[in-house]
Design a protein around this motif. Structure first.
Motif, PDB file in Angstrom:
ATOM      1  N   ILE A   1     100.814 -56.629  26.065  1.00 50.14           N
ATOM      2  CA  ILE A   1     101.631 -55.571  25.466  1.00 50.14           C
ATOM      3  C   ILE A   1     102.943 -55.419  26.237  1.00 50.14           C
ATOM      4  O   ILE A   1     104.029 -55.370  25.644  1.00 50.14           O
ATOM      5  N   ALA A   2     102.850 -55.370  27.558  1.00 48.09           N
ATOM      6  CA  ALA A   2     104.061 -55.218  28.381  1.00 48.09           C
ATOM      7  C   ALA A   2     105.005 -56.397  28.183  1.00 48.09           C
ATOM      8  O   ALA A   2     106.230 -56.218  28.109  1.00 48.09           O
ATOM      9  N   ALA A   3     104.458 -57.607  28.081  1.00 51.38           N
ATOM     10  CA  ALA A   3     105.298 -58.797  27.898  1.00 51.38           C
ATOM     11  C   ALA A   3     105.990 -58.782  26.541  1.00 51.38           C
ATOM     12  O   ALA A   3     107.166 -59.144  26.429  1.00 51.38           O
ATOM     13  N   LEU A   4     105.263 -58.375  25.499  1.00 53.08           N
ATOM     14  CA  LEU A   4     105.862 -58.313  24.164  1.00 53.08           C
ATOM     15  C   LEU A   4     106.959 -57.255  24.109  1.00 53.08           C
ATOM     16  O   LEU A   4     108.002 -57.459  23.486  1.00 53.08           O
ATOM     17  N   VAL A   5     106.722 -56.118  24.758  1.00 53.00           N
ATOM     18  CA  VAL A   5     107.744 -55.072  24.812  1.00 53.00           C
ATOM     19  C   VAL A   5     108.995 -55.590  25.520  1.00 53.00           C
ATOM     20  O   VAL A   5     110.121 -55.335  25.093  1.00 53.00           O
ATOM     21  N   ALA A   6     108.801 -56.329  26.591  1.00 55.97           N
ATOM     22  CA  ALA A   6     109.940 -56.852  27.361  1.00 55.97           C
ATOM     23  C   ALA A   6     110.785 -57.817  26.539  1.00 55.97           C
ATOM     24  O   ALA A   6     111.983 -57.973  26.801  1.00 55.97           O
ATOM     25  N   ASP A   7     110.171 -58.467  25.541  1.00 57.78           N
ATOM     26  CA  ASP A   7     110.894 -59.432  24.708  1.00 57.78           C
ATOM     27  C   ASP A   7     111.568 -58.785  23.500  1.00 57.78           C
ATOM     28  O   ASP A   7     112.203 -59.481  22.701  1.00 57.78           O
ATOM     29  N   ALA A   8     111.429 -57.468  23.323  1.00 57.74           N
ATOM     30  CA  ALA A   8     111.965 -56.789  22.140  1.00 57.74           C
ATOM     31  C   ALA A   8     113.488 -56.851  22.099  1.00 57.74           C
ATOM     32  O   ALA A   8     114.163 -56.759  23.124  1.00 57.74           O
ATOM     33  N   ASP A   9     114.020 -57.008  20.895  1.00 51.94           N
ATOM     34  CA  ASP A   9     115.466 -57.030  20.693  1.00 51.94           C
ATOM     35  C   ASP A   9     115.998 -55.710  20.136  1.00 51.94           C
ATOM     36  O   ASP A   9     117.110 -55.291  20.486  1.00 51.94           O
ATOM     37  N   SER A  10     115.221 -55.068  19.235  1.00 52.96           N
ATOM     38  CA  SER A  10     115.762 -53.882  18.581  1.00 52.96           C
ATOM     39  C   SER A  10     114.792 -52.710  18.479  1.00 52.96           C
ATOM     40  O   SER A  10     115.197 -51.563  18.636  1.00 52.96           O
ATOM     41  N   THR A  11     113.502 -52.980  18.206  1.00 55.25           N
ATOM     42  CA  THR A  11     112.585 -51.891  17.898  1.00 55.25           C
ATOM     43  C   THR A  11     111.210 -52.124  18.531  1.00 55.25           C
ATOM     44  O   THR A  11     110.681 -53.243  18.493  1.00 55.25           O
ATOM     45  N   VAL A  12     110.648 -51.047  19.095  1.00 52.55           N
ATOM     46  CA  VAL A  12     109.277 -51.071  19.594  1.00 52.55           C
ATOM     47  C   VAL A  12     108.572 -49.805  19.120  1.00 52.55           C
ATOM     48  O   VAL A  12     109.096 -48.698  19.287  1.00 52.55           O
TER      49      VAL A  12
ATOM     50  N   LEU B   1      98.173 -45.390  27.353  1.00 57.92           N
ATOM     51  CA  LEU B   1      99.537 -45.667  27.811  1.00 57.92           C
ATOM     52  C   LEU B   1      99.499 -45.835  29.330  1.00 57.92           C
ATOM     53  O   LEU B   1      99.708 -44.886  30.081  1.00 57.92           O
ATOM     54  N   THR B   2      99.219 -47.039  29.781  1.00 61.82           N
ATOM     55  CA  THR B   2      99.108 -47.297  31.215  1.00 61.82           C
ATOM     56  C   THR B   2     100.475 -47.257  31.873  1.00 61.82           C
ATOM     57  O   THR B   2     101.517 -47.307  31.203  1.00 61.82           O
ATOM     58  N   GLY B   3     100.474 -47.193  33.201  1.00 63.48           N
ATOM     59  CA  GLY B   3     101.730 -47.181  33.940  1.00 63.48           C
ATOM     60  C   GLY B   3     102.564 -48.416  33.678  1.00 63.48           C
ATOM     61  O   GLY B   3     103.794 -48.347  33.543  1.00 63.48           O
ATOM     62  N   GLU B   4     101.894 -49.572  33.588  1.00 65.44           N
ATOM     63  CA  GLU B   4     102.597 -50.830  33.333  1.00 65.44           C
ATOM     64  C   GLU B   4     103.299 -50.802  31.980  1.00 65.44           C
ATOM     65  O   GLU B   4     104.458 -51.211  31.849  1.00 65.44           O
ATOM     66  N   ILE B   5     102.588 -50.307  30.961  1.00 67.61           N
ATOM     67  CA  ILE B   5     103.169 -50.263  29.620  1.00 67.61           C
ATOM     68  C   ILE B   5     104.277 -49.225  29.555  1.00 67.61           C
ATOM     69  O   ILE B   5     105.341 -49.454  28.953  1.00 67.61           O
TER      70      ILE B   5
END
Length: 260
Positions: A134-145, A155-159
């Motif tokens: 989840i954290a990796a996919l969020v980091a790759d976001a361009d416009s919307t999460v 909602l962990t600290g990492e996320i």
């Protein structure tokens, strides 16, 4: 269970644990036998283990090279184990070195693009791997999460860190939840949308949508102990279809929330 069987089981468990720390089966057996003996010759070690006498010599010498045994140059040669605290430290340090070496090599070998191929769906099992994905996919976001977090624990600290960092780059980040306490996480550009009591959320599990084309869905299993399983698909037709459903459900929930 009688005492002899309990001892045998304890020794088997100790041998298995030492193997997990990097010793061979013979090495583990010799080391365990010497713990019981306090010290002994190859013949005595063989009688107290399943290691043939001819194999004890080389095995014990190998343990001595690792610093786990003392070799007493008597006739016959006698072996004595080092203190357990010393053995623990030596094996732990060796395991850490081998772990670091293995993962450094893997880091060099792995491909930079680890997304599923077009149309493919990948699955994951275990809370930590799913959190990392989840954290990796969020980091790759361009416009919307959009992250669906049924509970505060979802909602962990990492996320949370990944969401804030994405928002700081201009990505629109929304957390949808049924947990009012998560309103306090509405900082750093992250919008937290809490479903109202008149419009309760009945989430099956966590969900993530990135750029309206990448979707991850996670839910707890019925296994014991309870684990989490997830499937996700990258920039694919399946991802875009799932994203459309998520977007529609979120907008519908917002409309009902405004009307209530």
């Amino acid at each position: 269970m009688d005492r002899a069987n309990e001892t045998a089981m304890s020794e088997r468990e100790a041998i298995e644990a030492l193997e997990a720390l990097g010793l061979s089966n013979y090495e583990a057996q010799v080391f365990v036998a010497l713990q019981r003996l306090g010290g002994g010759t190859a013949q005595e070690v063989s009688r107290n283990s399943e290691v043939p006498r001819s194999q004890v010599y080389g095995t014990a010498d190998g343990l001595a090279e690792r610093g786990l045994l003392e070799v007493i140059e008597s006739s016959p040669k006698t072996y004595r184990p080092v203190e357990l605290s010393t053995a623990r430290q030596l094996l732990t340090e060796r395991l850490e070195r081998e772990t670091a070496r293995a993962f450094d090599t893997l880091e060099e070998l792995r491909a930079t693009d680890r997304s599923p191929a077009e149309g493919d769906v990948a699955t994951l099992r275990g809370r930590r791997p799913i959190d990392d994905r989840i954290a990796a996919l969020v980091a790759d976001a361009d416009s919307t999460v959009v992250f669906v977090s049924p509970t505060a624990e979802s909602l962990t600290g990492e996320i949370a860190t990944a969401l804030r960092e994405a928002a700081s780059t201009g990505v629109s980040v929304t957390v949808v939840t049924a947990e009012p306490s998560l309103r306090d996480r509405s900082d750093g550009g992250v919008e937290v949308f809490v479903m109202s009591e008149d419009n309760p959320a009945d989430f099956a599990g966590r969900a993530l949508m990135v750029d309206d084309r990448t979707v991850l869905l996670a839910a707890e299993t019925d296994s014991s102990p309870v684990e989490e399983e997830a499937l996700w698909t990258g920039d694919s037709s399946i991802g875009r279809i799932l994203a459309a459903f998520m977007r529609s459900g979120m907008e519908s929930g917002r409309d009902r929330h405004r009307e209530s």
